[in-house]
Design a protein around this motif. Structure first.
Motif, mmCIF file in Angstrom:
data_model
loop_
_atom_site.group_PDB
_atom_site.id
_atom_site.type_symbol
_atom_site.label_atom_id
_atom_site.label_comp_id
_atom_site.label_asym_id
_atom_site.label_seq_id
_atom_site.Cartn_x
_atom_site.Cartn_y
_atom_site.Cartn_z
ATOM 1 N N MET A 1 0.814 -1.223 0.000
ATOM 2 C CA MET A 1 0.000 0.000 0.000
ATOM 3 C C MET A 1 0.846 1.271 0.000
ATOM 4 O O MET A 1 0.361 2.339 -0.386
ATOM 5 N N GLY A 2 2.097 1.162 0.456
ATOM 6 C CA GLY A 2 2.937 2.339 0.558
ATOM 7 C C GLY A 2 2.667 3.164 1.796
ATOM 8 O O GLY A 2 3.321 4.187 2.032
ATOM 9 N N ARG A 3 1.721 2.731 2.604
ATOM 10 C CA ARG A 3 1.357 3.404 3.857
ATOM 11 C C ARG A 3 0.535 2.434 4.696
ATOM 12 O O ARG A 3 0.292 1.298 4.285
ATOM 13 N N ALA A 4 0.058 2.901 5.844
ATOM 14 C CA ALA A 4 -0.648 1.992 6.749
ATOM 15 C C ALA A 4 -2.069 1.682 6.302
ATOM 16 O O ALA A 4 -2.616 0.629 6.641
ATOM 17 N N ASN A 5 -2.686 2.570 5.539
ATOM 18 C CA ASN A 5 -4.048 2.321 5.059
ATOM 19 C C ASN A 5 -4.272 2.999 3.722
ATOM 20 O O ASN A 5 -3.590 3.966 3.372
ATOM 21 N N THR A 6 -5.245 2.450 2.986
ATOM 22 C CA THR A 6 -5.577 2.991 1.657
ATOM 23 C C THR A 6 -7.080 3.179 1.561
ATOM 24 O O THR A 6 -7.834 2.202 1.576
ATOM 25 N N PRO A 7 -7.571 4.433 1.464
ATOM 26 C CA PRO A 7 -9.013 4.661 1.337
ATOM 27 C C PRO A 7 -9.497 4.387 -0.089
ATOM 28 O O PRO A 7 -8.744 4.533 -1.051
ATOM 29 N N LEU A 8 -10.756 3.987 -0.182
ATOM 30 C CA LEU A 8 -11.369 3.721 -1.492
ATOM 31 C C LEU A 8 -12.448 4.740 -1.831
ATOM 32 O O LEU A 8 -13.247 4.501 -2.746
ATOM 33 N N LEU A 9 -12.472 5.850 -1.127
ATOM 34 C CA LEU A 9 -13.471 6.891 -1.394
ATOM 35 C C LEU A 9 -13.298 7.440 -2.808
ATOM 36 O O LEU A 9 -12.202 7.807 -3.212
ATOM 37 N N GLY A 10 -14.406 7.479 -3.536
ATOM 38 C CA GLY A 10 -14.362 7.978 -4.910
ATOM 39 C C GLY A 10 -13.972 6.926 -5.927
ATOM 40 O O GLY A 10 -13.981 7.204 -7.132
ATOM 41 N N ASN A 11 -13.625 5.732 -5.470
ATOM 42 C CA ASN A 11 -13.280 4.632 -6.380
ATOM 43 C C ASN A 11 -14.407 3.602 -6.402
ATOM 44 O O ASN A 11 -15.050 3.356 -5.375
ATOM 45 N N PRO A 12 -14.652 2.994 -7.551
ATOM 46 C CA PRO A 12 -15.752 2.021 -7.641
ATOM 47 C C PRO A 12 -15.408 0.719 -6.919
ATOM 48 O O PRO A 12 -14.269 0.251 -6.950
ATOM 49 N N THR A 13 -16.392 0.162 -6.253
ATOM 50 C CA THR A 13 -16.278 -1.155 -5.642
ATOM 51 C C THR A 13 -17.419 -2.021 -6.159
ATOM 52 O O THR A 13 -18.321 -1.523 -6.838
ATOM 53 N N MET A 14 -17.385 -3.294 -5.841
ATOM 54 C CA MET A 14 -18.479 -4.162 -6.276
ATOM 55 C C MET A 14 -19.798 -3.720 -5.660
ATOM 56 O O MET A 14 -20.857 -3.828 -6.289
ATOM 57 N N MET A 15 -19.739 -3.209 -4.444
ATOM 58 C CA MET A 15 -20.960 -2.759 -3.779
ATOM 59 C C MET A 15 -21.532 -1.512 -4.453
ATOM 60 O O MET A 15 -22.734 -1.413 -4.693
ATOM 61 N N SER A 16 -20.654 -0.570 -4.792
ATOM 62 C CA SER A 16 -21.132 0.654 -5.446
ATOM 63 C C SER A 16 -21.645 0.373 -6.854
ATOM 64 O O SER A 16 -22.614 0.987 -7.309
ATOM 65 N N LYS A 17 -21.014 -0.569 -7.539
ATOM 66 C CA LYS A 17 -21.479 -0.935 -8.879
ATOM 67 C C LYS A 17 -22.838 -1.619 -8.822
ATOM 68 O O LYS A 17 -23.697 -1.393 -9.695
ATOM 69 N N LEU A 18 -23.065 -2.454 -7.810
ATOM 70 C CA LEU A 18 -24.373 -3.095 -7.672
ATOM 71 C C LEU A 18 -25.446 -2.071 -7.345
ATOM 72 O O LEU A 18 -26.572 -2.148 -7.872
ATOM 73 N N ARG A 19 -25.112 -1.106 -6.517
ATOM 74 C CA ARG A 19 -26.057 -0.025 -6.213
ATOM 75 C C ARG A 19 -26.389 0.781 -7.463
ATOM 76 O O ARG A 19 -27.537 1.176 -7.669
ATOM 77 N N ALA A 20 -25.385 1.010 -8.294
ATOM 78 C CA ALA A 20 -25.620 1.759 -9.536
ATOM 79 C C ALA A 20 -26.539 0.974 -10.473
ATOM 80 O O ALA A 20 -27.392 1.565 -11.153
ATOM 81 N N LEU A 21 -26.374 -0.340 -10.512
ATOM 82 C CA LEU A 21 -27.232 -1.177 -11.364
ATOM 83 C C LEU A 21 -28.684 -1.136 -10.916
ATOM 84 O O LEU A 21 -29.597 -1.258 -11.731
#
Length: 329
Positions: free
Chosen positions: A107-127
């Protein structure tokens, strides 16, 4: 109402973590080993899916790379155990410790946020036109993955090689006497297990919207608690497929217990203590049942003992009669 909302989230998280529980069940029950690698491979799954998604890869496609990475983690542990003859517990701890640094490197750091990036959950919500919540979409995706994995496990462990893996955990010496390379079956089992654990970590990271290097801490304890809860409550009455389902339901019940207790006022810092108590109680239930059954059998024992002693007296009398007749002859 807050408890109901908390239970809804607990059920969806229980299903997502259920995939990890299936992986722990493979090593803990089928291979009969305690694999501590899962704490690191779970976080590795979240780290890899987060980095790949932020690089533009489709969130579903990342699951393939996550499974492969988890399998490599299991391979390293299996290699140290079977080829270097390092105790499985120590080998898995070494891999787990190494993965902490590796996950930070990924990750290059201790945590990596996914805000603003598509996930399977967000894609299902969009569908669905945003008509379902993130919690519901997590539950649906989790159920799809769980159903697919259980079906694959049921098929695979019914094959010749899958049966050899199961037999290795039951009686390694017998399997080796039959000409099976138990080193291969152990490594394969560890690879499959950690692959599933990494997939669970990826799904959890996509659901919560970030990956953290410490998200896998205590995973093995959560997995063991879920397995034991499922076995104690549902048992194993209808075969292997039923056992796999009961393990996942154990994960859901564990998450519900945690959610309800938190709603009742328990501090989040006490969760580890609660988990330890749940595991201890769940482990003690089968022992208590066995003691109760023994007492019941002991209560019925005197009649059986009297009958046994009576039969024993008859046997001694017949032997003495035969001996006397032989002396007369």
């Amino acid at each position: 109402m807050p408890i109901l909302f908390a239970m809804e989230g607990a059920i969806s998280q229980g299903v997502l973590w259920g995939l990890m529980t299936l992986g722990v069940y493979l090593t803990f029950r089928l291979l009969n080993v305690a694999d501590m690698t899962v704490d690191g491979s779970f976080a590795a799954g979240g780290a890899i899916t987060a980095v790949l998604i932020t690089k533009g890869m489709h969130p579903l496609l990342t699951i393939i790379f996550v499974f492969a990475a988890g399998a490599i983690c299991g391979l390293v542990t299996g290699f140290m155990n079977t080829k270097l003859k390092i105790n499985i517990l120590l080998a898995s701890i070494l891999t787990q410790i190494a993965l902490y640094s590796i996950n930070i490197r990924i990750m290059g750091r201790a945590n990596t946020p996914l805000l603003g990036n598509p996930t399977m959950m967000s894609k299902l919500r969009a569908l669905t036109g945003e008509n379902i919540s993130t919690t519901t979409s997590s539950l649906i995706i989790g159920l799809i993955f769980i159903a697919a994995i259980i079906a694959l496990m049921y098929w695979f462990f019914g094959t010749e090689f899958g049966s050899a893996i199961r037999a290795t955990g039951s009686n390694e010496h017998m399997v080796r006497a039959l000409g099976v390379n138990t080193d291969t079956t152990k490594i394969a089992g560890l690879m499959i297990s950690n692959g599933m654990v990494a997939m669970s970590g990826a799904l959890v990271a996509q659901s919560q919207g970030y990956a953290d290097v410490g998200m896998g801490t205590g995973t093995i304890v959560v997995g063991l608690a879920s397995i034991i809860i499922g076995e104690v409550i549902f048992g194993s009455h209808f075969g292997f497929w039923y056992t796999l389902i009961s393990v996942v339901l154990g994960s859901v019940i564990y998450r519900i217990i945690i959610a309800v207790v938190l709603q009742l006022g328990l501090k989040s810092t006490d969760l580890k203590l609660l988990t330890a108590l749940i595991v201890a109680i769940s482990l003690s239930v089968p022992v208590l049942k066995d003691k109760i059954n023994r007492k019941k059998r002991a209560y019925k024992g005197p009649n059986n003992e009297e009958d046994t002693s009576h039969n024993s007296d008859r046997y001694k009398h017949s032997v003495e009669t035969i001996s006397d007749s032989e002396i007369i002859k």
